[in-house]
Design a protein around this motif. Structure first.
Motif, short mmCIF file in Angstrom:
data_model
loop_
_atom_site.label_atom_id
_atom_site.label_comp_id
_atom_site.label_asym_id
_atom_site.label_seq_id
_atom_site.Cartn_x
_atom_site.Cartn_y
_atom_site.Cartn_z
N UNK A 144 42.65 42.50 41.08
CA UNK A 144 43.43 43.25 40.10
C UNK A 144 43.33 42.57 38.74
N UNK A 145 43.34 43.37 37.68
CA UNK A 145 43.23 42.81 36.34
C UNK A 145 41.93 42.04 36.15
N UNK A 146 40.83 42.61 36.62
CA UNK A 146 39.59 41.85 36.63
C UNK A 146 39.07 41.54 35.22
N UNK A 147 39.44 42.36 34.21
CA UNK A 147 38.97 42.08 32.84
C UNK A 147 39.48 40.73 32.37
N UNK A 148 40.75 40.40 32.68
CA UNK A 148 41.30 39.11 32.27
C UNK A 148 40.61 37.95 33.02
N UNK A 149 40.33 38.18 34.30
CA UNK A 149 39.63 37.15 35.08
C UNK A 149 38.24 36.91 34.50
N UNK A 150 37.54 38.00 34.19
CA UNK A 150 36.19 37.87 33.63
C UNK A 150 36.23 37.19 32.27
N UNK A 151 37.23 37.48 31.48
CA UNK A 151 37.37 36.83 30.17
C UNK A 151 37.55 35.33 30.33
N UNK A 152 38.36 34.92 31.29
CA UNK A 152 38.58 33.50 31.53
C UNK A 152 37.28 32.83 32.01
N UNK A 153 36.53 33.52 32.86
CA UNK A 153 35.26 32.97 33.34
C UNK A 153 34.30 32.76 32.18
N UNK A 154 34.21 33.73 31.30
CA UNK A 154 33.31 33.60 30.14
C UNK A 154 33.70 32.43 29.25
N UNK A 155 35.01 32.19 29.12
CA UNK A 155 35.49 31.11 28.26
C UNK A 155 35.19 29.72 28.82
N UNK A 156 35.24 29.59 30.15
CA UNK A 156 35.18 28.26 30.77
C UNK A 156 33.91 27.99 31.56
N UNK A 157 32.97 28.95 31.55
CA UNK A 157 31.80 28.79 32.42
C UNK A 157 30.52 29.03 31.61
N UNK A 158 30.07 28.01 30.87
CA UNK A 158 28.87 28.19 30.03
C UNK A 158 27.58 28.36 30.83
N UNK A 159 27.61 28.02 32.11
CA UNK A 159 26.40 28.17 32.94
C UNK A 159 26.10 29.63 33.27
N UNK A 160 27.04 30.53 33.00
CA UNK A 160 26.86 31.93 33.33
C UNK A 160 25.82 32.58 32.42
N UNK A 161 24.92 33.35 33.03
CA UNK A 161 23.94 34.14 32.27
C UNK A 161 24.53 35.51 31.96
#
Length: 438
Positions: free
Chosen positions: A80-97
């Motif tokens: 639930x609220x996956x947009x907020x989760x994804x936003x947090x991942x983008x902020x803290x996970x520079x290894x993400x492509x």
């Protein structure tokens, strides 16, 4: 240094003098090396195919999935609220492509001619251009999956249900609240089978997925994270750090559990909690039910290599015993003119090492050439093999580290196999050796 060069030169001349024996022994070494390269390449090929196919079809390199419990015994695979989760991942996970969001579900696919149980994946096809790269669309258009109430199925499913592009089917499933619901979908694409992943998966648009399970627009099944290529082989530490980051952000996160999400429902239903918990997994976790095939192949490869290396070691030792017997007088003459025991030992070790290097390099070239020919020929494999290869063709990936390891391993084993016979040769007394006949 001059002594080493002399010993090395004598070893080279000896191999030239006994070139027929050296040829057959080198051929055996080359054959073992080529088989080693091909076996390691096959394992690597299967792994690469699994990564390429699975991380496009059903899982990311890392996944932030979730389970929501309305009551302690009722579990739904949603975030639930996956947009907020994804936003947090983008902020803290520079290894993400990049990352995509997919719906997760299980239901009954019903046609006029029959029904099957299948995993239902929600997808935004316009946001996933790589998706088409791993599919062979037999009929229809993958781009039509962007339209509401459409579905992509695979060839075997189409055969069982007697479906073709344009036909209508009904999907029946239970919502997260335990209520049965159905939607009607139109088949817009039929893809070729690609192993186990295509046996029980179908794809529908995310909007249709939410309509089927009666979910809000901010709910999804999992966020699939694709990392940059240099991080693909080291995912466990990244998963641990991602769990810690999500916990710091205030989310409840499940303990690491190396099982696919659909295997966790029974244990979660026994836990006394409600609400949302996130679950961070790697692609290997989500495909753990298939990884045994790769491990089995690697185990068989190791056993075969041990057997073949034992044969090579035995052959080298026997060959050197024969060579020492034939060259006993030569050894005695060399010792009589001043060659020390250490030089005799080095001479035979140099011979074995040269055989190992030349044989292993030749074997590597043979293995690489064979792998290239197999890949170019696109060798078709039977359906039973496709189930585990995730491909209808055989793929052999020869990696540089495996090539270097093969050369070093075979050369070292060859030299070690020659050590005991060489020590025996070095201990021969000059007078006894020179008077030897036979």
């Amino acid at each position: 240094m001059s002594r080493l060069l002399i010993d090395f030169r004598i070893a080279v001349l000896s191999l030239v003098e006994h070139r027929r024996r050296a040829f057959f022994l080198g051929l055996a070494i080359a054959s073992v090396t080529a088989l080693f390269v091909l076996l390691s390449g096959l394992s690597a090929g299967i792994r690469h195919t699994l990564v390429d196919t699975a991380t496009t079809l059903s899982t990311g390199h890392l996944n932030v999935g979730g389970f929501f419990k309305v009551t302690p015994g009722q579990v739904g695979p949603v975030v639930t609220g996956y947009e907020d989760v994804l936003k947090k991942v983008k902020e803290t996970f520079p290894e993400m492509d990049f990352a995509v969001q997919r719906g997760r579900g299980w239901g009954k696919i019903v046609s006029d001619k029959g029904s099957i149980q299948a995993g239902i994946a929600g997808i935004d096809i316009d946001a996933e251009p790589d998706f088409q790269g791993v599919l062979d669309i037999k009929s229809g258009s993958l781009h039509d999956l962007a339209q509401p109430n459409t579905i992509l199925i695979f060839a075997e499913q189409a055969k069982k249900l007697d479906l073709k592009v344009g036909d209508a089917i009904t999907i029946s499933a239970q919502t997260t609240r335990g209520v049965a619901n159905t939607i009607d979908c139109r088949v817009v694409a039929v893809a070729a089978d690609i192993g186990l992943l295509s046996q029980w998966n179908v794809f529908i648009p995310n909007e249709s997925m939410r309509a089927l399970y009666q979910l809000r627009a901010d709910v999804t099944g999992a966020i699939q994270i694709h990392v940059k290529p240099r991080y693909v082989e080291n995912l466990a530490p990244l998963a641990a750090r991602l769990r810690a980051d999500l916990e710091k952000a205030g989310y409840r996160v499940m303990e690491p559990d190396p099982r696919p999400f659909w295997m966790k429902f029974q244990s979660l239903a026994r836990e006394e909690w409600t609400g949302q918990k996130l679950d961070v997994t790697t692609w290997e976790d989500e495909l753990s039910f298939m990884m045994w095939t790769l491990k089995a192949l690697q185990g068989i490869s190791v056993v075969l290599m041990v057997i073949l290396l034992a044969i090579v070691v035995t052959g080298i030792m026997n060959t050197l015993w024969i060579a020492i017997r034939e060259r006993t007088r030569e050894i005695g003459t060399l010792r009589a003119i001043g060659m020390q025991r250490g030089s005799v030992l080095r001479m035979f070790l140099f011979e074995a090492a040269l055989l190992g290097i030349m044989g292993s390099v030749s074997g590597v070239l043979l293995g690489v050439l064979t792998a290239a020919l197999v890949n170019a020929a696109r060798v078709h494999v039977p359906l039973s093999v496709q189930l585990f290869l995730m491909s209808d063709t055989l793929r052999i990936s020869v990696e540089p580290p495996a090539v270097v390891f093969a050369i070093v391993l075979i050369t070292v084993v060859t030299a070690l196999a020659a050590l005991y016979p060489a020590l025996r040769a070095a201990r021969l007394k000059p007078v006894n050796a020179m008077s030897h006949f036979g």
